[in-house]
Design an enzyme around this catalytic site. Structure first.
Site, PDB file in Angstrom:
ATOM      1  N   ARG A 118      36.776 -28.473 -18.307  1.00  0.00           N
ATOM      2  CA  ARG A 118      36.017 -29.645 -18.743  1.00  0.00           C
ATOM      3  C   ARG A 118      36.934 -30.720 -19.327  1.00  0.00           C
ATOM      4  NH1 ARG A 118      33.845 -26.851 -15.918  1.00  0.00           N
ATOM      5  NH2 ARG A 118      31.860 -25.768 -16.130  1.00  0.00           N
ATOM      6  N   SER A 174      24.629 -29.883 -21.551  1.00  0.00           N
ATOM      7  CA  SER A 174      25.286 -28.792 -22.289  1.00  0.00           C
ATOM      8  C   SER A 174      26.031 -29.364 -23.483  1.00  0.00           C
ATOM      9  CB  SER A 174      26.261 -28.054 -21.371  1.00  0.00           C
ATOM     10  OG  SER A 174      25.568 -27.364 -20.354  1.00  0.00           O
ATOM     11  N   GLU A 188      31.093 -30.095 -25.801  1.00  0.00           N
ATOM     12  CA  GLU A 188      31.358 -30.593 -24.458  1.00  0.00           C
ATOM     13  C   GLU A 188      30.979 -32.060 -24.365  1.00  0.00           C
ATOM     14  OE1 GLU A 188      29.823 -29.764 -19.890  1.00  0.00           O
ATOM     15  OE2 GLU A 188      30.131 -28.056 -21.227  1.00  0.00           O
TER      16      GLU A 188
END
Length: 334
Positions: free
Chosen positions: A183, A237, A329
């Site tokens: 990520r 998320s 995130e």
């Protein structure tokens, strides 16, 4: 191109949270981006450093915009071209950063292109996916990237007519030069003064029916397991999944059956959040989803401060019970 003033950012956020952008522009091409950056260089010449900042918006997912807004220029990237670049040596596709993932997948189905089936149901734009190296079901966007093109801007230099000037230098990076991680990418960790223009993807010819079947299978899974933005505004998320190597032995043992390889051994953050008894936890109008506890839901009048307080409560509770530090995130825009 005209730069507007005092535009509400909540309208551009999947979370429906955020104050005003002091300045705002929408761009549909590289040329328009260069022009906006030139205009901005002139407008912001005497601004403070914070006032000179530039924020790029794609689909407005995975971001939390402060209720106080953004004291700089917000650019909504709507470069949405998809172009085949077939040669004798390779078959690649140039995709604009503003292309919605859903539209790219429709193109893949229509043209029998395989390599992105894992992205079925993924929200947001290609530019956002590249910046955060989006992934799901064992796949990541980096897996199909050949090259990323961006524009580097430096607003302390004089404006010139050339697109290769300090206000709008074109940069091209190979996959290796993008420093993709879990990520993460160079655009997220180091190059915040760059706007992603587009990406060159290497895709392979496959069976149209099979590609469509797998994509729809992923979309249906997300519908069943994830809250729908159209039903309840959410932030996606909230936390990254946790690498197994960062888990205490006791946690590894307790959640052994929940560890997945995506793209390497990870424990889904949702298991820790649920295990800490946080399902339904609420601050103001922000609540931990009962459908997928790694999602925070805006019940209608949520504030950015409420989100931050709830995130702090979640991180504190998980660390207290499992001695695991959750990492966000999402990106906070202030």
């Amino acid at each position: 191109m005209k730069i507007k003033q005092n535009i509400s950012l909540s309208d551009f956020s999947s979370f429906r949270i955020g104050g005003n952008a002091k300045f705002f522009a929408e761009i549909n091409s590289q040329e328009e981006l260069i022009e906006v950056l030139k205009q901005w260089s002139e407008i912001s010449r005497d601004f403070s450093d914070s006032g000179k900042r530039v924020l790029v918006l794609g689909g407005g997912t995975n971001i939390l915009i402060d209720d106080k807004g953004f004291d700089g220029l917000v650019i909504q990237n709507k470069i949405r071209n998809i172009e085949s670049m077939k040669t004798l040596q390779k078959s690649t596709f140039k995709v604009g950063a503003g292309v919605l993932i859903s539209d790219l997948l429709d193109y893949c189905i229509e043209n029998s292109l395989s390599g992105l089936e894992w992205a079925g149901g993924l929200p947001g734009t290609v530019g956002g996916a590249v910046r955060g190296n989006a992934g799901a079901f064992g796949g990541e966007i980096k897996d199909v990237i050949e090259q990323v093109e961006s524009v580097e801007y430096e607003l302390t230099y004089e404006v010139t007519e050339s697109p290769t000037s300090q206000v709008g230098r074109i940069k091209k990076r190979t996959k290796g030069e993008c420093k993709f991680g879990y990520r993460e990418s160079i655009f997220k960790s180091e190059k915040e003064n760059e706007v992603i223009l587009g990406v060159e993807l290497r895709l392979t010819l496959g069976n149209k029916e099979e590609i469509e079947r797998i994509i729809n299978e992923k979309i249906e899974y997300r519908k069943q397991k994830h809250p729908n933005i159209s039903d309840r505004p959410n932030i996606g998320s909230t936390f990254k999944n946790v690498p197994v190597e960062d888990l205490p032995e006791s946690v590894k043992s307790e959640f052994e059956k929940n560890i997945k390889t995506d793209p390497f051994p990870l424990l889904p953050a949702v298991k820790l959040i649920s295990g800490a008894g946080l399902v339904g936890q609420r601050v103001g109008d922000i609540v931990v989803s009962e459908i997928h506890p790694n999602y925070l839901i805006n019940l209608g009048n949520g504030k950015s401060e409420d989100v931050l307080r709830l995130i702090f409560q979640i991180k504190t509770a998980v660390f207290k019970k499992y001695n695991v530090k959750l990492e966000e995130e999402i990106c906070l825009i202030t």
